[in-house]
Design a protein around this motif. Structure first.
Motif, mmCIF file in Angstrom:
data_model
loop_
_atom_site.group_PDB
_atom_site.id
_atom_site.type_symbol
_atom_site.label_atom_id
_atom_site.label_comp_id
_atom_site.label_asym_id
_atom_site.label_seq_id
_atom_site.Cartn_x
_atom_site.Cartn_y
_atom_site.Cartn_z
ATOM 1 N N LEU A 197 -13.568 14.644 -1.793
ATOM 2 C CA LEU A 197 -12.707 13.515 -2.148
ATOM 3 C C LEU A 197 -11.266 13.780 -1.722
ATOM 4 O O LEU A 197 -10.550 12.867 -1.293
ATOM 5 N N ARG A 198 -10.832 15.023 -1.805
ATOM 6 C CA ARG A 198 -9.472 15.355 -1.382
ATOM 7 C C ARG A 198 -9.333 15.201 0.137
ATOM 8 O O ARG A 198 -8.277 14.799 0.632
ATOM 9 N N GLN A 199 -10.366 15.519 0.869
ATOM 10 C CA GLN A 199 -10.315 15.329 2.320
ATOM 11 C C GLN A 199 -10.209 13.845 2.662
ATOM 12 O O GLN A 199 -9.474 13.453 3.584
ATOM 13 N N ILE A 200 -10.926 13.007 1.930
ATOM 14 C CA ILE A 200 -10.836 11.565 2.156
ATOM 15 C C ILE A 200 -9.428 11.080 1.828
ATOM 16 O O ILE A 200 -8.838 10.266 2.560
ATOM 17 N N GLU A 201 -8.849 11.598 0.751
ATOM 18 C CA GLU A 201 -7.485 11.214 0.379
ATOM 19 C C GLU A 201 -6.496 11.670 1.440
ATOM 20 O O GLU A 201 -5.566 10.930 1.806
ATOM 21 N N LEU A 202 -6.659 12.870 1.964
ATOM 22 C CA LEU A 202 -5.760 13.368 3.012
ATOM 23 C C LEU A 202 -5.827 12.463 4.237
ATOM 24 O O LEU A 202 -4.796 12.106 4.820
ATOM 25 N N HIS A 203 -7.033 12.102 4.633
ATOM 26 C CA HIS A 203 -7.192 11.217 5.785
ATOM 27 C C HIS A 203 -6.534 9.870 5.526
ATOM 28 O O HIS A 203 -5.916 9.285 6.429
ATOM 29 N N GLN A 204 -6.639 9.362 4.303
ATOM 30 C CA GLN A 204 -6.016 8.089 3.950
ATOM 31 C C GLN A 204 -4.500 8.185 4.064
ATOM 32 O O GLN A 204 -3.836 7.257 4.524
ATOM 33 N N ILE A 220 0.868 -1.183 0.000
ATOM 34 C CA ILE A 220 0.000 0.000 0.000
ATOM 35 C C ILE A 220 0.901 1.228 0.000
ATOM 36 O O ILE A 220 1.330 1.713 1.061
ATOM 37 N N PRO A 221 1.249 1.730 -1.175
ATOM 38 C CA PRO A 221 2.190 2.859 -1.258
ATOM 39 C C PRO A 221 1.728 4.092 -0.494
ATOM 40 O O PRO A 221 2.552 4.812 0.077
ATOM 41 N N SER A 222 0.428 4.332 -0.471
ATOM 42 C CA SER A 222 -0.066 5.536 0.212
ATOM 43 C C SER A 222 0.167 5.488 1.709
ATOM 44 O O SER A 222 0.104 6.512 2.389
ATOM 45 N N LEU A 223 0.442 4.282 2.257
ATOM 46 C CA LEU A 223 0.714 4.137 3.690
ATOM 47 C C LEU A 223 2.163 3.748 3.972
ATOM 48 O O LEU A 223 2.543 3.572 5.129
ATOM 49 N N ASN A 224 2.956 3.579 2.907
ATOM 50 C CA ASN A 224 4.359 3.187 3.061
ATOM 51 C C ASN A 224 4.513 1.870 3.831
ATOM 52 O O ASN A 224 5.384 1.747 4.702
ATOM 53 N N GLY A 240 -6.554 20.372 5.286
ATOM 54 C CA GLY A 240 -7.164 19.355 6.128
ATOM 55 C C GLY A 240 -7.617 19.942 7.433
ATOM 56 O O GLY A 240 -8.618 19.523 8.010
ATOM 57 N N SER A 241 -6.872 20.914 7.925
ATOM 58 C CA SER A 241 -7.274 21.644 9.123
ATOM 59 C C SER A 241 -6.496 22.943 9.196
ATOM 60 O O SER A 241 -5.402 23.072 8.642
ATOM 61 N N LEU A 242 -7.077 23.913 9.864
ATOM 62 C CA LEU A 242 -6.429 25.186 10.172
ATOM 63 C C LEU A 242 -6.921 25.602 11.540
ATOM 64 O O LEU A 242 -8.130 25.577 11.805
#
Length: 983
Positions: free
Chosen positions: A395-402, A25-29, A611-613
């Protein structure tokens, strides 16, 4: 154990796990390896990583069929002694014989899990042995069931006195069910799931916990705590094969396959929506006006269907992601309530998901109109559709969380395990649950159809008859009714007692006291040594640049494609009034409009950018003087790397031009803040009590109590009420704007940029460019007034249990006694407080801590059935220390506890931030070495000396949180505590 399933089996089975698949899973290294054990059916999910923090968790599917709390009580009781480790309390003993970075046990609605983490290989092996034996070969001693679950005793062990219920879980759940969000969720599930396990309170309803028998506990254990029903999860750089050899040799060869599949039954769908009304208890002095909760909940599809889960997430985000989302906007602004309900969003951990929304601060007669308006709002979204930009932002927020590598609250590996556990528990695809990118890609294709999301909303919500409208109304008599019912039940029990039964109750109490007081041989359990403590721990090293725009700290860390930015300025001088309002400014900065954009438009900008501020204040006392401190204003954010420039532009605009002129928005936000703070009292009561007790110790302690503590909650309530008066809201907004302007005009900021290797150069250059617009003359910071005084208070609020604290003034972090006091806290907790407050007293938790930042030593109890007796136990702990003889081993265990906490790792970004703030406040590597040496070299004589020096009765401050009857007890017992109302 006597159960046949735990006896050595006669039929040999294959003793190796079979690899079903290995997926990178490359997105999680990392890579995920999924195994199954042929002989027992046990599952093993291994998350192969180069992390030296190895994590283990074993999870059991637990599906109770009532509200006796059997799974919860079993979670506790299983850890109280096992076949190979027949000591009274191996779990808590290992807490202090280990360098663990995490140890716990969880009971969810349909699973029970036992996780731990450590960076030490020897420690990992020790903990793994103890955990496996505790889970699969627990002794389940009846006395442990009585202590952890429930029992009856005569008051004062006098058979002429009334009977009382006791038990750790019994008292814990009384505290848990004092929490309004817990009550709301319990009642909603009760109605949405009338026929399966979610209908019941998995933690246990205090009314039903005494119905659980010891035999029922054993039967539940035999059925559920079996490898066939187990999921083994591991993370780190130890190989899967090494783990599996231990699993086989320690556990699996003793079992045969279980011929029953344990699972949660699907709930039968409703043919029409339902309505339900339930009460919740409020204090008579609190009143019941505008305290009704209105909630709507839908049962959705199965969470193990990952496409269905992400579709539900899309729907929830479209409707309620932020204040600009249509349904959340309605909930925040409707006049039918004061704030959105704590039950807003998607719950995806159960087999079938739940979507819910609601409001609080309402009345029951508003329910029908509220339901109609919610449905109309959803219908309008379906009719008008959703913009492509909004969908892309979600969808970008879901990707950031992933992608995000978390791990500052709990180990990163454990976070990943919990992400996979829902699918594994419900026989879904746990590997796919970790790698959502293929599902996200599928959704990206589907959302290109403008009718796709409106169709989802129509199907999942508007056309879904499995819906409940829940009305939860305040009842000022309910607490008294429950107390009366419990008393009558106990009276009836006593009246029916024979002489033999009376003797049994007295005998049980005597045997339990004897067991609680027994001294086990600690050498039965494995341990690490002081020599296993590393002499130092590595810290990230930044590249530091001094420029005209400020000083820039640049950290390269494994952030997996995320960029973290921090802008830090010394806090300017402020008046006392401005200090009190500063938390409002920092809390509201990211919630109001910016520049020409109103808050709705700004919220959309946030969603598309970061993702947050957030804004905050970071303060620490000087190392040599707790009466002096440094304080900094911090603006921080995180975003995917390709959004770095918009991320920094949003930070800049927020700092320069956040709008405090949107009066209605600010009024709504204050009401929401009040609601959240009120609901958090019983969940963090021990922290609030400690803050109140130590409020007179130093300026930062006083500020913490007045801003974030009980006094802060009271002032926030008063502000919320006063804003209803003419002119008050306008005056507040002007004041907040002036404070914001002071923050914006501070000097050149310190910059901290954290990113991974591919993105650090671009992120750093962008940060320096963005900071050039904020250069200004240096601003002088103000000083807080010194304070050192005693506090003696009893705070009365809506709770069924007590939270007790006692505090003593001590020394700041640079003093040679500070590390000794930290060891003293662990020593008193391990040797006296855990036994007297938790085991004998029945509180869910109790202990001591030393906070050198405010120079205070604090005793505390959590969800405590006692009050005056606990305060006496705090004093008795000091007497025990001074009068008894103590072993060197106990001291070493206390040192290990302190060092394990000190060396707990964070996420890659968290480690970088920690180093940045250490440097910001002048804490050097030399200071850290001195601290470590001070802890490790502590002696028993040191403990007695610092206790004799600082823990003197005449220096003590006391604070307790209780109910009205508890406050009356305080008065009757002659304790000189000032009553403070927080009803």
């Amino acid at each position: 154990m006597s159960e046949p399933s735990r006896a050595p089996v006669t039929n040999e089975h294959p003793n190796t796990f079979v690899l079903k698949r290995a997926v990178p899973i490359p997105s999680l290294n990392l890579a995920v390896e999924e195994y199954e054990h042929p002989g027992t059916g046990a599952q093993h999910l291994h998350l192969s990583s180069d992390s030296s923090e190895n994590v283990f968790m074993v999870a059991l599917r637990t599906v109770p069929e009532n509200s006796t709390g059997v799974a919860h009580i079993l979670e506790h009781t299983a850890l109280c002694g096992s076949e190979r480790y027949p000591v009274r309390d191996p779990f808590f003993m290992m807490l202090r014989r280990s360098l663990n970075t995490f140890m716990n046990a969880f009971t969810s609605s349909d699973w029970t899990a036992y996780p731990f983490a450590t960076q030490n290989r020897k420690d990992f092996g020790n903990l793994l042995d103890v955990y496996l034996d505790a889970v699969f070969f627990s002794r389940l001693d009846p006395l442990d069931f009585a202590q952890e679950g429930h029992r009856v005793e005569f008051e004062n062990d006098d058979s002429s006195q009334p009977l009382v219920f006791k038990g750790v879980v019994f008292n814990e759940m009384k505290g848990a069910m004092s929490s309004t969000p817990s009550i709301l969720w319990d009642r909603l599930c009760h109605e949405l799931f009338p026929s399966n396990t979610y209908h019941f309170n998995s933690g246990g309803d205090p009314e039903h916990i005494p119905d659980l028998s010891y035999q029922e506990l054993r039967d539940f254990y035999s059925e559920h705590y079996h490898p066939s029903n187990a999921i083994f999860l591991t993370f780190g750089d130890i190989s899967a094969e090494s783990h599996q050899q231990v699993f086989e040799n320690s556990v699996l060869h003793r079992f045969e396959a279980l011929n029953r599949k344990i699972e949660v039954a699907l709930e039968a769908p409703f043919s029409a929506p339902k309505q339900a009304t339930h009460p919740y208890a409020v204090d008579a002095e609190e009143g019941s006006a505008n305290k009704t909760h209105l909630v709507m909940g839908w049962k959705l599809g199965e969470s193990a269907d990952l496409t269905a889960m992400l579709e539900a997430q899309l729907v929830a985000s479209v409707l309620m992601e932020n204040s600009a989302s249509p349904l959340m906007h309605y909930l925040e602004t409707t006049e039918r309530g004061t704030a959105p309900s704590p039950l807003c969003g998607l719950e995806e951990s159960m087999r079938e998901m739940v979507f819910c929304c609601g409001i609080e601060g309402s009345e029951a007669d508003q329910a029908e109109a509220f339901e109609s308006e919610v449905l109309a709002c959803i219908e309008q979204v379906v009719a008008e559709g959703i913009s492509a930009d909004k969908v892309e932002a979600i969808l970008r927020q879901i990707e950031l969380h992933q992608r995000e590598v978390s791990g500052d609250g709990m180990p990163y590996g454990l976070n990943l395990m919990l992400r996979a556990l829902g699918a594994a528990t419900h026989y879904g695809d746990a590997v796919a649950a970790l790698d959502l990118e293929p599902v996200i890609a599928t959704l990206r294709e589907r959302v290109s159809d403008a009718d796709y999301i409106p169709g989802l909303i129509q199907r999942l919500l508007l056309d879904n008859p499995h819906r409940v409208r829940l009305v939860v109304t305040p009842d000022t008599t309910l607490a008294a009714q429950r107390e009366t019912a419990e008393a009558e039940r106990l009276t009836s029990m006593k009246d029916s007692l024979s002489g033999e039964h009376t003797a049994e109750i007295l005998d049980l109490a005597a045997r339990l006291r004897e067991r609680q007081g027994q001294k086990d041989d600690p050498d039965i359990l494995p341990r690490v040594e002081l020599s296993d403590i590393p002499s130092e721990t590595p810290s990230p090293t930044p590249i530091v640049h001094d420029t005209d725009s400020g000083t820039h700290y640049r950290y390269t860390a494994g952030t997996n494609g995320l960029v973290y930015q921090q802008w830090v300025n010394r806090l300017p001088a402020m008046t006392a009034s401005e200090q009190q309002q500063l938390p409002l400014v920092t809390a509201l900065m990211a919630e109001v409009g910016v520049g020409e954009l109103d808050y709705l438009q700004t919220q959309e900008r946030h969603s598309a950018t970061v993702g947050s501020l957030s804004a905050s204040v970071s303060s620490r006392a000087h190392r040599d003087d707790e009466q002096s401190c440094d304080s900094f204003f911090v603006l921080s954010s995180k975003a995917l790397a390709d959004r770095t420039e918009p991320q920094l532009a949003l930070m800049s605009d927020t700092l320069e031009s956040a709008r405090f002129d949107e009066q209605n928005r600010i009024r709504d936000l204050v009401s929401q803040m009040r609601a959240r703070r009120d609901q958090g009292i019983t969940g963090s009561g021990h922290s609030l009590a400690m803050s109140a007790a130590s409020a007179g110790m130093s300026p930062l302690a006083q500020l913490a109590h007045e801003q974030g503590g009980l006094e802060g909650i009271r002032r926030l309530r008063e502000l919320d009420d006063v804003l209803k008066q003419d002119g008050e809201l306008e005056a507040l907004t002007h004041s907040l704007a002036a404070i914001h302007q002071k923050l914006a005009e501070a000097g050149a900021p310190l910059l901290c940029t954290i990113a991974d290797e591919p993105n650090i150069d671009a992120a750093s250059e962008a940060a320096l460019a963005a900071a050039t617009v904020h250069t200004s003359s240096e601003t002088k910071s103000g000083a807080l007034a010194a304070i050192r005084e005693q506090r003696q208070e009893v705070w009365v609020t809506n709770t069924q249990v007590n939270f007790c604290a006692k505090a003593y003034p001590t020394v700041p972090s640079g003093h040679a006694d500070a590390p000794k006091l930290s060891v003293l806290a662990a020593f008193l907790r391990n040797g006296f407080l855990h036994r007297s407050i938790r085991e004998q007293g029945g509180a869910y938790g109790g202990g001591a801590s030393h906070d050198p930042n405010i120079a205070a030593f604090r005793f505390f109890s959590y969800r405590d059935p006692r009050l005056v007796e606990t305060l006496s136990d705090f004093d008795a702990a000091i007497t025990w220390l001074m009068d008894e003889q103590h072993e060197q081993l106990a001291l070493e265990e206390a040192i290990l506890s302190v060092m394990a906490s000190l060396d707990k790792p964070g996420s890659p970004a968290g480690e970088a931030k920690r180093d940045f703030y250490e440097r910001l406040f002048g804490r050097t590597s030399e200071h850290r070495k001195i601290l470590r040496a001070g802890i490790v070299n502590t002696t028993l004589d040191d403990l007695r000396r610092v206790a004799d020096t600082y823990l003197k009765p005449e220096f003590a401050s006391t604070a307790v949180i209780t109910h009205s009857a508890g406050a009356d007890v305080v008065t009757e017992q002659g304790l000189a505590l000032t009553r403070q109302e927080l009803l």
